[in-house]
Enzyme design. Structure first.
Site, PDB file in Angstrom:
ATOM      1  N   HIS A  56       0.843  -1.198   0.000  1.00 29.79           N
ATOM      2  CA  HIS A  56       0.000   0.000   0.000  1.00 29.79           C
ATOM      3  C   HIS A  56       0.869   1.235   0.000  1.00 29.79           C
ATOM      4  O   HIS A  56       0.594   2.222  -0.667  1.00 29.79           O
ATOM      5  CB  HIS A  56      -0.884   0.059   1.241  1.00 29.79           C
ATOM      6  CG  HIS A  56      -1.627  -1.196   1.484  1.00 29.79           C
ATOM      7  ND1 HIS A  56      -1.317  -2.066   2.486  1.00 29.79           N
ATOM      8  CD2 HIS A  56      -2.667  -1.724   0.816  1.00 29.79           C
ATOM      9  CE1 HIS A  56      -2.138  -3.081   2.432  1.00 29.79           C
ATOM     10  NE2 HIS A  56      -2.953  -2.907   1.434  1.00 29.79           N
ATOM     11  N   CYS A  84       1.892  -0.183 -21.483  1.00 31.30           N
ATOM     12  CA  CYS A  84       1.624   0.575 -20.259  1.00 31.30           C
ATOM     13  C   CYS A  84       2.367   0.062 -19.030  1.00 31.30           C
ATOM     14  O   CYS A  84       2.053   0.452 -17.922  1.00 31.30           O
ATOM     15  CB  CYS A  84       0.129   0.610 -19.972  1.00 31.30           C
ATOM     16  SG  CYS A  84      -0.553  -0.979 -19.505  1.00 31.30           S
TER      17      CYS A  84
HETATM   18  C1  PEP Z   1       1.772  -4.632 -16.067  1.00 26.39           C
HETATM   19  O1  PEP Z   1       1.686  -5.788 -15.663  1.00 26.39           O
HETATM   20  O2  PEP Z   1       2.678  -4.225 -16.834  1.00 26.39           O
HETATM   21  C2  PEP Z   1       0.782  -3.632 -15.640  1.00 26.39           C
HETATM   22  C3  PEP Z   1       0.768  -2.433 -16.162  1.00 26.39           C
HETATM   23  O3  PEP Z   1      -0.065  -3.994 -14.650  1.00 26.39           O
HETATM   24  P1  PEP Z   1       0.360  -4.052 -13.104  1.00 26.39           P
HETATM   25  O4  PEP Z   1       1.742  -3.516 -12.991  1.00 26.39           O
HETATM   26  O5  PEP Z   1      -0.646  -3.247 -12.391  1.00 26.39           O
HETATM   27  O6  PEP Z   1       0.282  -5.519 -12.829  1.00 26.39           O
END
Ligand code: PEP
Ligand code: MG
Length: 741
Positions: free
Chosen positions: A356, A669
């Site tokens: 968190h 992303c």
């Molecule tokens: C990822 O896995 O690259 C992603 C953007 O999701 P998270 O980091 O939230 O798992």
């Protein structure tokens, strides 16, 4: 107690008072020897007062930190009551003290903020059994000694010149970098220990009443916590609270506190003594269950102390501007309390509970280092500190030359930030006119508030689970809807791509324990969990549809593995859309449905969804982890499989080409998109939309605005095709001039 009190108040020198204490204890305990040892800067213990040993040994006899039974008391940080000392494996005999070989030994630690600063011991030549009351009395005296020694050392007492009462040497600690950045400032300890205003009870009956009232208040607080708490991920969180409540109601805990008060301590001093013990045991406990319980007990002690001092409530004091927050651990609510406090960095001792904190620290743009072992034992409120969130180093009480080095680095950073600010409102267009759309990742309202200042064109990944992760209780549908509504409002015309709940695995809600799976990252998480917990998932989709009210709603699903999973999730979303329409409720003007490419299985099959999917986004954090079969959080392997690896880049290139062939826009992303070098590589591979942590937008924009993609395209292809190459090095050679500071 009364005699001890008057002894301590006497105007004698410290040595004289300590001599008085050992004499008093030896007589009242009918002990042959009573001695006080204090810890020196190098960790050894020095005999500073004794009754029964040769007086010449005072300030001469030294014991190594773990030597003998004194070392054992220190190491364990708890009383050692030993009847047959000569046969104890840790027994060591020091003839120079003139001691007769003794049989019985009782030693208690002298504790300050959980650190052992000395040992108080009594010995008897003949075999003797020290009872509970003896142990408690000696502990109480040790507590008084700790206060006296601390006060004297603060006033610069000559007699304590060598004694390490307060940690004051520079210390370099290493933890795990969880949020980048650099900061210098004074330490603010979270939940600082409330020192008792007075030690001895003036009126024992009155102190007993105060303690009982505070205990009642504490218990009703814990009860109300139980009533409010609900978790979507099963009953475990309730079990944790149940244990907490059991501890709060534990009659032996209360009885011990009341006993201490009836022996003459103030209510605060009685609780403080228990707290010191719990803290000291915690310092030495390795078993995780025991550590959790001791944490709970310490929390309860601290709460009780605050109740007694009359300031229960907020832990965040108002003036934290420029401070570095140091805590053993922080709960989600604590973090949000600190959000507007003006902190510069956060350092946490525990690592297991930091997720968190990571979310909030990153959202606030604060450097965060976690898993800094035993930092609480070496730092005090007001100490200077440097936090290097890039490397995970924490310097406590740094030397001046180190401060100078870091000052320069901070200056360079602020110059760079000024450069990024200058291009903030410009688009990321390359020298040859290619527009790369830069978006930011978000998840909390603090992030969304940063959108204007970020220079991003929208939010390319909105991690909706953050609202769940930072909340003490399960957000209701209405709370979710209001939250998304605010996101739409702040974003205005800029696009926001909402990613549905990505819970489970390492993203556990407050109070939810892991499901006990052997491999949570490969387990029941994310979309898998959402499709099984349909009520939870539907509530979220409904909240999204309602919040979009007349706007385009873009929703993507995380961790899609099979085409059917995507189709099932999409169907649920469309049902909610139709339902809202049918019922005349607010609904989006348009629905854009997408998926994250995070598993190789989906990466190799998504093209079959042509006509059923509006957009795609590659989550490189997860795709990389599943591609290389490497845990994204495993420190031992974090550098072994770079993203700039030929096979992986060719894989990304293929994904991009297939998405283009289907006419489905695809973005990247993951965190990698925020690295300027990688962002250039992704652009060269054909990607035209990147979404990244907000701190990456400026550096990536600058690199993109400097580069001419067509000019270096062929060279890039050649590197990709080369049979043997150190790809990272070759790419750095090719792109260095665009990314360098
Ligand atoms: C990822 O896995 O690259 C992603 C953007 O999701 P998270 O980091 O939230 O798992
Ligand atoms: Mg992911």
């Amino acid at each position: 107690m009364t005699r001890l009190r008057s002894l301590m108040a006497e105007g004698r020198s410290l040595d004289g008072r300590l001599a008085g204490v050992v004499d008093l204890i030896a007589r009242s305990f009918v002990a042959d020897v009573c001695s006080i040892y204090l810890r020196l800067e190098n960790g050894d213990f020095e005999l500073v007062a004794t009754e029964g040993l040769k007086q010449e040994a005072i300030k001469r006899t030294r014991l190594a930190r773990n030597e003998g039974l004194i070392g054992l008391v220190s190491q364990q940080a708890r009383p050692q009551n030993i009847q047959d000392a000569p046969h104890h494996p840790r027994f060591s005999y020091r003839p120079e003290t003139g001691e007769d070989p003794f049989t019985s030994f009782l030693g208690v630690p002298i504790l300050r903020f959980g650190r052992v600063i000395g040992v108080l011991a009594v010995q008897n030549v003949v075999r003797r059994v020290y009872d509970e009351e003896d142990v408690e009395t000696l502990q109480t005296i040790a507590m008084v000694l700790a206060e006296v020694v601390t006060t004297e050392s603060k006033s610069g007492s000559e007699e304590l010149a060598d004694v390490a009462v307060r940690p004051n040497r520079p210390q370099e600690l290493i933890g795990r970098s969880l949020s980048d950045g650099l900061a210098m400032g004074a330490v603010h300890l979270h939940d600082p220990v409330v020192a008792p205003a007075q030690f001895f009870a003036k009126d024992i009956g009155h102190e007993e009443e105060r303690l009982k009232t505070a205990l009642e208040q504490l218990r009703s607080f814990v009860d109300s916590m139980m009533v409010q708490h609900v978790s979507p991920l099963g009953g475990e969180s309730r079990d944790i609270l149940e244990t907490y409540r059991m501890l709060a109601y534990d009659p032996s805990w209360a009885a011990r506190l009341l006993d201490a008060v009836s022996s003459g301590l103030s209510a605060e001093a009685a609780v403080d003594r228990a707290r010191r013990e719990h803290r000291a045991r915690l310092e030495n406990a390795t078993d995780s269950y025991l550590r959790d319980r001791l944490h709970d007990l310490e929390d309860l002690d601290n709460r009780l102390l605050r109740l007694l001092a009359g300031h229960e409530g907020s832990v965040a004091s108002p003036d934290l501007d420029g401070k570095i927050l140091v805590a053993r651990r922080l709960g989600p609510a604590d973090l949000l309390e600190y959000r507007n406090a003006g902190l510069r960095a956060i350092v946490l001792e525990d690592e297991s509970t930091t997720s968190h904190a990571v979310i909030v620290a990153r959202a606030l743009g604060l450097p965060l280092v976690g898993g800094v072992d035993r930092i609480m034992a070496v730092v005090e409120n007001g100490d200077d500190a440097i936090v290097d969130g890039d490397t995970g180093h924490v310097h406590i009480r740094p030397e001046s030359d180190l401060v100078a080095v870091y000052r320069d680095r901070l200056l360079m950073r602020s110059q760079r930030l000024a450069e990024f600010a200058a291009i903030r409102d410009l688009k990321a267009v390359t020298q040859d006119g290619v527009h790369i759309e830069l978006m930011m990742n978000a998840g909390l309202s603090i992030d969304v508030d940063n959108l204007d200042a970020s220079g991003a064109e929208g939010i390319g990944l909105f991690r909706t689970e953050f609202q769940f992760l930072v909340s003490e209780t399960l957000p209701t549908r209405m709370e979710q809807q209001e939250f998304y509504g605010r996101v739409f409002e702040t974003a205005g015309d800029r696009p926001v791509l909402f990613r549905t709940l990505d819970l489970g695995g390492d993203k556990l809600m407050h109070g939810a324990r892991s499901t006990g799976e052997e491999n949570p990252a490969l387990g029941w998480r994310s979309l898998r969990l959402a499709l099984d917990k349909k009520g939870l998932f539907r509530r979220q989709l409904r909240a999204l549809c309602r919040a979009a009210d007349g706007k385009t709603l873009s929703v993507m699903f995380p961790l899609v593995t099979t085409l059917d999973e995507y189709r099932a999730a999409k169907e649920m979303l469309e049902q909610e859309f139709e339902r809202a329409k049918r019922r005349g409720e607010s609904y989006p003007s348009d629905l854009q449905v997408g998926a994250m490419i995070e598993t190789p299985a989906f990466a190799l099959s998504f093209h079959e969804l042509k006509g059923e999917i509006d957009f795609l986004s590659i989550g490189t954090n997860d795709l990389h982890q599943y591609f290389f079969a490497v845990d994204r959080d495993n420190r031992m392997l974090s550098d072994r499989y770079p993203i700039l690896n030929k096979t992986f880049l060719l894989f990304l290139k293929d994904i991009c080409a297939r998405a283009n062939a289907c006419n489905v826009p695809v973005s990247i992303c993951g965190e990698a998109a925020g690295n300027p070098l990688m962002a250039l590589v992704f652009s060269l591979l054909g990607f035209r939309r990147l979404s990244m942590p907000v701190s990456g937008v400026g550096p990536v924009k600058r690199a993109i605005r400097r580069v001419n993609l067509s000019q270096i395209g062929l060279k890039f292809e050649a590197i990709l095709e080369k049979q043997t190459s150190d790809m990272e090095k070759d790419l750095l050679n090719l792109l260095q001039e665009y990314v360098q500071v």
